[in-house]
Write a protein that holds these residues in place. Structure first.
Motif, PDB file in Angstrom:
ATOM      1  N   VAL A 171     -18.578   5.478   5.486  1.00 16.96           N
ATOM      2  CA  VAL A 171     -17.194   5.654   5.921  1.00 16.96           C
ATOM      3  C   VAL A 171     -16.668   4.404   6.606  1.00 16.96           C
ATOM      4  O   VAL A 171     -15.538   3.961   6.350  1.00 16.96           O
ATOM      5  N   LEU A 172     -17.463   3.798   7.470  1.00 13.30           N
ATOM      6  CA  LEU A 172     -17.016   2.591   8.173  1.00 13.30           C
ATOM      7  C   LEU A 172     -16.767   1.446   7.208  1.00 13.30           C
ATOM      8  O   LEU A 172     -15.816   0.673   7.369  1.00 13.30           O
ATOM      9  N   ARG A 173     -17.618   1.341   6.192  1.00 14.71           N
ATOM     10  CA  ARG A 173     -17.436   0.274   5.203  1.00 14.71           C
ATOM     11  C   ARG A 173     -16.129   0.478   4.427  1.00 14.71           C
ATOM     12  O   ARG A 173     -15.380  -0.468   4.184  1.00 14.71           O
ATOM     13  N   ILE A 174     -15.864   1.715   4.053  1.00 12.97           N
ATOM     14  CA  ILE A 174     -14.624   2.006   3.326  1.00 12.97           C
ATOM     15  C   ILE A 174     -13.403   1.777   4.216  1.00 12.97           C
ATOM     16  O   ILE A 174     -12.408   1.182   3.787  1.00 12.97           O
ATOM     17  N   LYS A 175     -13.488   2.250   5.443  1.00 12.90           N
ATOM     18  CA  LYS A 175     -12.357   2.107   6.373  1.00 12.90           C
ATOM     19  C   LYS A 175     -12.006   0.646   6.584  1.00 12.90           C
ATOM     20  O   LYS A 175     -10.815   0.282   6.677  1.00 12.90           O
ATOM     21  N   SER A 176     -12.991  -0.219   6.616  1.00 10.91           N
ATOM     22  CA  SER A 176     -12.741  -1.646   6.838  1.00 10.91           C
ATOM     23  C   SER A 176     -11.971  -2.285   5.682  1.00 10.91           C
ATOM     24  O   SER A 176     -11.351  -3.335   5.850  1.00 10.91           O
ATOM     25  N   LEU A 177     -11.989  -1.649   4.512  1.00  6.36           N
ATOM     26  CA  LEU A 177     -11.282  -2.174   3.338  1.00  6.36           C
ATOM     27  C   LEU A 177      -9.805  -1.804   3.342  1.00  6.36           C
ATOM     28  O   LEU A 177      -9.029  -2.332   2.544  1.00  6.36           O
ATOM     29  N   GLU A 178      -9.411  -0.882   4.206  1.00  2.00           N
ATOM     30  CA  GLU A 178      -8.021  -0.444   4.356  1.00  2.00           C
ATOM     31  C   GLU A 178      -7.384  -0.060   3.010  1.00  2.00           C
ATOM     32  O   GLU A 178      -6.333  -0.587   2.621  1.00  2.00           O
ATOM     33  N   PRO A 179      -8.008   0.883   2.281  1.00  2.00           N
ATOM     34  CA  PRO A 179      -7.461   1.237   0.964  1.00  2.00           C
ATOM     35  C   PRO A 179      -6.176   2.045   1.067  1.00  2.00           C
ATOM     36  O   PRO A 179      -5.924   2.737   2.063  1.00  2.00           O
ATOM     37  N   ASP A 180      -5.364   1.959   0.009  1.00  6.60           N
ATOM     38  CA  ASP A 180      -4.190   2.821  -0.113  1.00  6.60           C
ATOM     39  C   ASP A 180      -4.597   4.199  -0.623  1.00  6.60           C
ATOM     40  O   ASP A 180      -4.020   5.212  -0.217  1.00  6.60           O
ATOM     41  N   ILE A 181      -5.550   4.234  -1.563  1.00  9.14           N
ATOM     42  CA  ILE A 181      -6.060   5.493  -2.098  1.00  9.14           C
ATOM     43  C   ILE A 181      -7.560   5.362  -2.344  1.00  9.14           C
ATOM     44  O   ILE A 181      -8.081   4.260  -2.542  1.00  9.14           O
ATOM     45  N   ILE A 182      -8.235   6.500  -2.343  1.00  5.79           N
ATOM     46  CA  ILE A 182      -9.654   6.573  -2.678  1.00  5.79           C
ATOM     47  C   ILE A 182      -9.793   7.462  -3.905  1.00  5.79           C
ATOM     48  O   ILE A 182      -9.245   8.567  -3.953  1.00  5.79           O
ATOM     49  N   LEU A 183     -10.518   6.983  -4.906  1.00  5.62           N
ATOM     50  CA  LEU A 183     -10.765   7.726  -6.133  1.00  5.62           C
ATOM     51  C   LEU A 183     -12.246   8.071  -6.224  1.00  5.62           C
ATOM     52  O   LEU A 183     -13.091   7.184  -6.069  1.00  5.62           O
ATOM     53  N   ILE A 184     -12.554   9.331  -6.493  1.00  9.33           N
ATOM     54  CA  ILE A 184     -13.940   9.769  -6.664  1.00  9.33           C
ATOM     55  C   ILE A 184     -14.077  10.282  -8.091  1.00  9.33           C
ATOM     56  O   ILE A 184     -13.496  11.299  -8.457  1.00  9.33           O
ATOM     57  N   THR A 185     -14.856   9.556  -8.897  1.00 11.45           N
ATOM     58  CA  THR A 185     -14.855   9.797 -10.339  1.00 11.45           C
ATOM     59  C   THR A 185     -16.049  10.638 -10.799  1.00 11.45           C
ATOM     60  O   THR A 185     -16.729  10.314 -11.765  1.00 11.45           O
ATOM     61  N   GLY A 186     -16.284  11.745 -10.119  1.00 10.77           N
ATOM     62  CA  GLY A 186     -17.246  12.729 -10.589  1.00 10.77           C
ATOM     63  C   GLY A 186     -18.654  12.569 -10.063  1.00 10.77           C
ATOM     64  O   GLY A 186     -19.039  11.537  -9.529  1.00 10.77           O
ATOM     65  N   ASP A 187     -19.431  13.655 -10.215  1.00 10.49           N
ATOM     66  CA  ASP A 187     -20.802  13.742  -9.711  1.00 10.49           C
ATOM     67  C   ASP A 187     -20.861  13.394  -8.226  1.00 10.49           C
ATOM     68  O   ASP A 187     -21.737  12.652  -7.769  1.00 10.49           O
ATOM     69  N   LEU A 188     -19.911  13.962  -7.498  1.00 10.42           N
ATOM     70  CA  LEU A 188     -19.928  13.849  -6.037  1.00 10.42           C
ATOM     71  C   LEU A 188     -21.206  14.444  -5.487  1.00 10.42           C
ATOM     72  O   LEU A 188     -21.749  13.983  -4.480  1.00 10.42           O
TER      73      LEU A 188
END
Length: 278
Positions: A64-81
């Motif tokens: 989560v911290l790594r993603i947050k540091s990227l400051e994305p506009d959207i997050i896409l999860i493409t299956g097999d969560l």
């Protein structure tokens, strides 16, 4: 004797590297030029794929911290969560709630979710809905930024695209443009498509998706220098389109190596794409 020692030494080093690599988490970055509306561009996207049974301690803190540091506009999860054997989605729900607190999260189904029992699917849908994320099961939503809009669509495919009625990998169903049209309707406006399986990229492009995000192949599990991915989940050697950005008739396909499953020379990744207008 000396040769045997060297072989054993190499195998030990390889085994140590294997365990280290599978605990890595890299960020793979791309800049992608498309016909994205100027008001939307630049669009910062984080893609996660094929998490399966992978977890991170302290409430997914590292991821989560790594993603947050990227400051994305959207997050896409493409299956097999998650994997098809999952019965408790509580810890995955923690991740989804944290991601949804960063920015909008959109998901599509992978082949493991398609393998769920009715109860598993009910529990999974409840977890997704409570997290604030949006599951696109052959559905489209409108994303707005700076007064401009684009479409985000999720294609679910069929389980027969991944395995036959005997649970094997021969004579698999081909997901055609006609079937996409039947499932999703006509494409209208700039569209980002989430489709777990990248092997139908020609059909996605011919349907009209300007940009498709896929996973499924896990980068080919093992990546070989100058060759690429070794093996697909369908037990096919040297699968095409296993990792990276590909183009068909001016349409782009982005394939993530994902996070879960064992791998070699192919570390778990967060994919970060900046979409810019051509």
């Amino acid at each position: 004797m000396r040769v045997l020692f060297l072989i054993m030494y190499f195998l030990v080093i390889l085994l140590i590297y294997f365990f280290i690599e599978n605990r890595m988490l890299i960020v793979r970055k791309y800049k992608i030029k498309t016909k994205c509306p100027s008001g939307i561009s630049p669009l910062k996207i984080v893609q996660l794929s094929d998490i399966h049974k992978r977890t991170y301690k302290n409430g997914w803190a590292r991821l989560v911290l790594r993603i947050k540091s990227l400051e994305p506009d959207i997050i896409l999860i493409t299956g097999d969560l998650v994997s098809r054997s999952a019965e408790d989605f509580e810890y995955t729900g923690v991740l989804m709630k944290k991601l949804s607190s960063i920015c909008p999260v959109y998901c599509c189904l992978g082949n493991h979710e398609l393998d769920f029992t009715d109860k598993q699917m009910d529990d999974y849908m409840k977890m997704i809905n409570q997290s604030g994320a949006v599951l696109l099961d052959n559905e489209t939503v409108v994303y707005k930024k700076n007064g401009k809009t684009i479409n985000i669509t999720g294609a679910s495919l069929k389980l027969s695209c991944y395995k036959n009625k005997d649970g094997k990998y021969s004579d698999l169903h081909y997901y055609s443009e006609r079937e996409i049209l039947n499932d999703l309707g006509e494409k209208k406006g700039f569209t980002i498509l989430l489709a777990h399986n990248p092997f139908f990229s020609d059909a996605y492009a011919h349907w009209g998706a300007e940009l498709t995000f896929s996973g499924h192949v896990h980068g080919g599990a093992v990546r070989l220098p100058f060759i690429g991915g070794l093996l697909s989940p369908e037990r096919k050697f040297f699968p095409e389109k296993s990792l990276g950005v590909y183009e068909t008739d001016g349409k782009k396909l982005v394939v993530s190596a994902g996070i879960g499953k064992y791998r070699l020379f192919n570390p778990p990744e967060i994919l970060y794409a900046v979409i810019e207008s051509e």
